[in-house]
Design an enzyme around this catalytic site. Structure first.
Site, short mmCIF file in Angstrom:
data_model
loop_
_atom_site.label_atom_id
_atom_site.label_comp_id
_atom_site.label_asym_id
_atom_site.label_seq_id
_atom_site.Cartn_x
_atom_site.Cartn_y
_atom_site.Cartn_z
N TRP A 139 0.83 -1.21 0.00
CA TRP A 139 0.00 0.00 0.00
C TRP A 139 0.87 1.26 0.00
O TRP A 139 0.52 2.27 -0.58
CB TRP A 139 -0.92 -0.02 1.23
CG TRP A 139 -1.82 1.17 1.35
CD1 TRP A 139 -3.09 1.30 0.87
CD2 TRP A 139 -1.52 2.43 1.99
NE1 TRP A 139 -3.61 2.54 1.16
CE2 TRP A 139 -2.67 3.25 1.86
CE3 TRP A 139 -0.42 2.93 2.67
CZ2 TRP A 139 -2.73 4.55 2.38
CZ3 TRP A 139 -0.47 4.22 3.19
CH2 TRP A 139 -1.63 5.02 3.03
N HIS A 140 2.00 1.19 0.68
CA HIS A 140 2.85 2.37 0.79
C HIS A 140 3.53 2.74 -0.51
O HIS A 140 3.98 3.87 -0.68
CB HIS A 140 3.90 2.18 1.88
CG HIS A 140 3.37 2.33 3.26
ND1 HIS A 140 2.64 1.36 3.88
CD2 HIS A 140 3.43 3.37 4.11
CE1 HIS A 140 2.28 1.79 5.08
NE2 HIS A 140 2.74 3.01 5.25
N GLY A 141 3.63 1.79 -1.43
CA GLY A 141 4.28 2.13 -2.70
C GLY A 141 4.39 0.95 -3.62
O GLY A 141 4.48 -0.19 -3.17
#
Lengths: 381, 467
Positions: free
Chosen positions: B319-321
């Protein structure tokens, strides 16, 4: 009692916050807008235009934000606040400027493009090689940081300009190099560099002029031969612009004019009326007072004086030469002054190098490592 | 638009607040909708269409679920449509490049990476929107029939770009009816100014230290320099993200909403498990509610719990990248948490608090190298540098950096703990009336100083924007 207290704190907070976020934009809206920032040396943002294409490519939004930022009420005051806080937090330099002894600003020089400097040196060497009948000289002047190098901690990572100049001179062969570091260092407590600007003072330029004469076999005038005319006592230069530090005393600009036989000089630049005299005194009324020496950077100036000795000199330079030229001009009938950053091939092809007995490059160390247009030297025949 | 900008604080906010407070209650949600769209379109003039599309589909899915309340099949289809649509938007815009590059790598194909630009906040608003349809399906909330109210929920400008991830059920009541009190607005202002100061005064400044270190020739970096650098990032990302969350919650309060807290002094944690209950709380809650628990959580045996945790942490990292280093970062924490749950957690509770905090901070610092290092090479090289690869413990550069940043580092350390809060409470016992006068002025001083830095701003990126 408690609830009254909480309510009061809340009301106070709301009122104060409201004042700040209303007061500042309202004043910003109704204050007259400046068009040009003297300190930043750029035109300030114009009114943003809105259109479909400006919306889609976000240029309207960016222009709007830039406009608010550029014309924000008391913009420079905010920068002063920020700089002061940075200093309180222990920052050693503000926008690349270090202040020592509370009265001298230095531009911190920590790195340069080594590929560019090697190219520069090669181009100059090639130039000298292809014109073996001309005497080519070079003067590399240190900046203030180079002269006060020993006063700053090694951990700042500053460049040792004395070594740098030595290194450049050894690579520039067979060009005659003029050493000015030592005399500037010896006299550094005699106001050889401006406190608020990156240039040397007229006295600093004088010391370099003495070395120039010694090298060229000329007899330099003594300091006592000159009258020091105070052009301004209110000069705040480029380093001031970076810090907006008004606690540093403004600089004094002096013009050194010979007591006897100060030559009459005319400056000719292409497309402009001939200018009588070395000094553009109208700049003294503006912020950029240093430009009163020889004027603003133009590509080519032909300096003609009433000294009838038939001597001529080609000077290829950056702005450090500007306060040095009034001294040199006392010895030549003709000087052509080139700033390669503002010339083109056509201008250079019109120069006939044979009319000059000597050519000299005058640069300060920092500028010398940049792209100064030395690649254009080949167009000078 | 960014909260920490002159345009937001001195143009957008005053105009919106004045209109909002002067409007009758029925108009307020319209105002929220319009201001939200302007706020979002300011940064995404075209992709605001994606936002509107996503909102429309979820609103309709909700209406269909309501209209066919007894028809489980239709309700399920509506839910699946919403989830698939949201995840597809997220997948295409954020992960298509990543997916294609890896597919090409594995199967030796050469599909073209369309290199789509990521719409701002898409990871946030898709998750928020999905929370509505999922909770509606599970009958935890009521349908929102008013399209204006629903759109206002999605476009609410305080949290649209970077969270907290506000689930519909958090604001369901307030969306339909809010009481705005003087105290609430004042608390909102407090929080907003705190967040602004965290971001502009601490995060942006200390971030310069990390940028400087990252740009250095890695084999030349001394041990002290390396640690100073990553500690700078350790503080930068906390103050940047928690500052932004504070601003969001504060703005929400000014509008009459109570948003959930997103950070709770995470650097005071005594275990990694606790850290993730205090860091980006709304993300952890979202993944727990909508992934971990539906998968069975820890209720299906130990092995299944471990697998579920690994899945959740894989996804949290991703989700963060759209890059493997984020996945590794997520799994790094997942594995530590599993170990803590198995036996380490009990040990951490028994040893003195100081040691468990040091343990936690040490592991978190190491994790940030993976997170911001970008490539595996850089991460490994930097780890080696942190433990002496250059052969130098201290050098001129590290002394210079320390000299320039020690004050801000000390401020950061204090501000990362609840020490200011505890001092305030103690002083407030005796001198509450004095404090009532003084605190608002201190806050305004912070606002003024933050404004000074904004006027100066060249370096003002918000790190979590790429989500």
């Amino acid at each position: 009692m408690q609830s009254g207290g909480i309510m009061f704190k809340s009301k106070l907070m709301i009122i104060l916050f409201g004042i700040v976020i209303l007061f500042l934009p309202i004043i910003t809206t109704f204050m007259p807008k400046k068009e040009f920032s003297q300190n930043e040396n750029r035109i300030l943002a114009a009114n943003p235009n809105i259109s479909i294409s400006n919306y889609v490519d976000k240029s309207f939004m960016n222009d709007f934000e830039l406009y608010i930022s550029d014309h924000f009420f008391a913009r420079e005051r905010w920068i002063i606040i920020k700089n002061n806080i940075d200093i309180m937090m222990g920052k050693t330099e503000i926008n690349g400027v270090i202040t020592i002894d509370n009265h001298q600003m230095l531009e911190a020089w920590k790195s340069f493009d080594s590929i560019q400097i090697n190219k520069n040196i090669n181009w100059i060497n090639q130039f000298a090689d292809s014109h073996k009948n001309i005497n080519v000289h070079i003067m590399l002047a240190p900046t203030a940081q180079g002269i006060f190098y020993d006063k700053l901690p090694g951990r700042y990572g500053l460049i040792n300009q004395k070594e740098f100049i030595k290194d450049c001179y050894s690579k520039l062969n067979p060009i005659d190099s003029i050493e000015v570091y030592n005399t500037l260092f010896k006299n550094r407590d005699k106001y050889t560099y401006y406190r608020t600007d990156h240039h040397w003072t007229t006295f600093g330029a004088y010391l370099a002029y003495v070395e120039f004469c010694v090298d060229m076999g000329l007899t330099p005038y003594e300091v006592s031969d000159f009258v020091k005319e105070q052009a301004s006592d209110n000069f705040r230069g480029t380093l001031y612009s970076k810090t907006l530090d008004t606690s540093i005393e403004p600089d004094v600009i002096n013009y050194y004019k010979l007591k006897e036989a100060e030559p009459e000089v005319i400056l000719n630049s292409k497309g402009e009326k001939p200018h009588i005299g070395l000094y553009y005194t109208e700049y003294l009324k503006e912020k950029d007072k240093y430009s009163s020496f020889i004027g603003s950077n133009t590509g080519l100036i032909n300096l003609v004086s009433n000294i009838n000795n038939n001597e001529s000199l080609l000077v290829i330079k950056d702005s450090y030469a500007h306060s040095l030229l009034p001294f040199i001009a006392k010895h030549y009938q003709r000087i052509t002054v080139l700033d390669l950053r503002y010339t083109n091939r056509k201008m250079l092809e019109e120069i006939d190098l044979n009319q000059f007995t000597n050519t000299i490059f005058i640069y300060n160390t920092m500028t010398f490592t940049q792209n100064n247009g030395f690649n254009l030297l080949e167009y000078i025949k | 638009m960014v909260f920490s900008s002159l345009t937001f604080i001195f143009v957008f906010l005053p105009i919106v607040l004045i209109l909002y407070y002067l409007s009758p209650k029925r108009i307020q949600n319209v105002l929220i909708l319009i201001s939200g769209l302007i706020f979002y379109a300011w940064g995404e003039p075209i992709y605001v269409g994606v936002l509107i599309l996503s909102t429309l589909i979820d609103y309709l899915a909700g209406i269909i679920m309501y209209k066919y309340d007894n028809n489980i099949v239709i309700r399920r289809i509506a839910l699946i449509t919403s989830i698939v649509m949201n995840l597809s938007l997220l997948g295409v815009f954020k992960y298509s490049g990543f997916f294609i590059d890896n597919f090409n790598l594995i199967f030796d194909t050469s599909f073209v990476n369309p290199k789509l630009v990521l719409p701002i906040g898409i990871s946030f608003f898709t998750f928020q929107s999905m929370s509505y349809t999922i909770d509606l399906y599970l009958r935890k909330i009521n349908v929102q029939k008013n399209p204006i109210n629903f759109t206002a929920f999605v476009t609410l400008f305080p949290q649209i770009v970077a969270g907290p991830i506000v689930r519909y059920k958090d604001v369901e009541k307030e969306l339909n009816h809010r009481e705005i009190t003087v105290d609430m607005v004042s608390e909102g202002i407090f929080l907003f100014i705190n967040g602004l100061a965290k971001k502009v005064l601490i995060a942006n400044n200390i971030g310069l230290l990390w940028t400087t270190v990252k740009a250095m020739e890695i084999s030349n970096i001394s041990v002290l320099t390396a640690w100073l650098g990553i500690i700078a990032f350790f503080f930068q990302i906390y103050f940047d993200f928690s500052g932004y969350s504070d601003m969001a919650v504060g703005l929400g309060k000014m509008l009459g909403f109570h948003f959930p807290k997103n950070f709770n002094y995470p650097y005071m944690s005594r275990s990694i498990s606790e850290f993730w209950r205090r860091w980006h709380i709304t993300l952890g809650d979202w993944f727990k509610s909508y992934v971990y628990i539906p998968l069975g959580g820890s209720k299906k045996g130990l092995l299944r719990a471990v697998i579920n945790l690994l899945i959740v942490w894989f996804l949290s990292g991703l989700w963060h990248g759209a890059s493997w280093n984020y996945v590794i970062w997520g799994l790094y924490f997942g594995i530590i948490i599993i170990i803590e749950k198995l036996f380490l957690g009990k040990i951490l509770k028994k040893i003195p608090g100081t040691f468990s905090v040091i343990y936690t901070i040490f592991l978190v610092i190491l994790s940030w190298v993976i997170f911001d290092g970008g490539t595996l090479d850089f991460t490994l090289d930097f780890y080696k540098t942190m433990f002496g690869a250059s052969g130098k413990l201290i050098d001129g550069t590290s002394t210079y950096l320390l000299e320039n940043y020690i004050v801000i580092i000390i401020i950061a350390i204090f501000a990362a703990t609840n020490i200011f809060n505890r001092c305030f409470l103690k002083v407030n016992e005796k001198y509450s009336t004095v404090l009532d006068y003084v605190i608002p002025f201190i806050k305004v001083a912070l606002l003024i100083v933050s404004t000074a830095y904004l006027v100066n701003a060249t370096y003002n990126p918000f790190l979590y924007f790429n989500f």
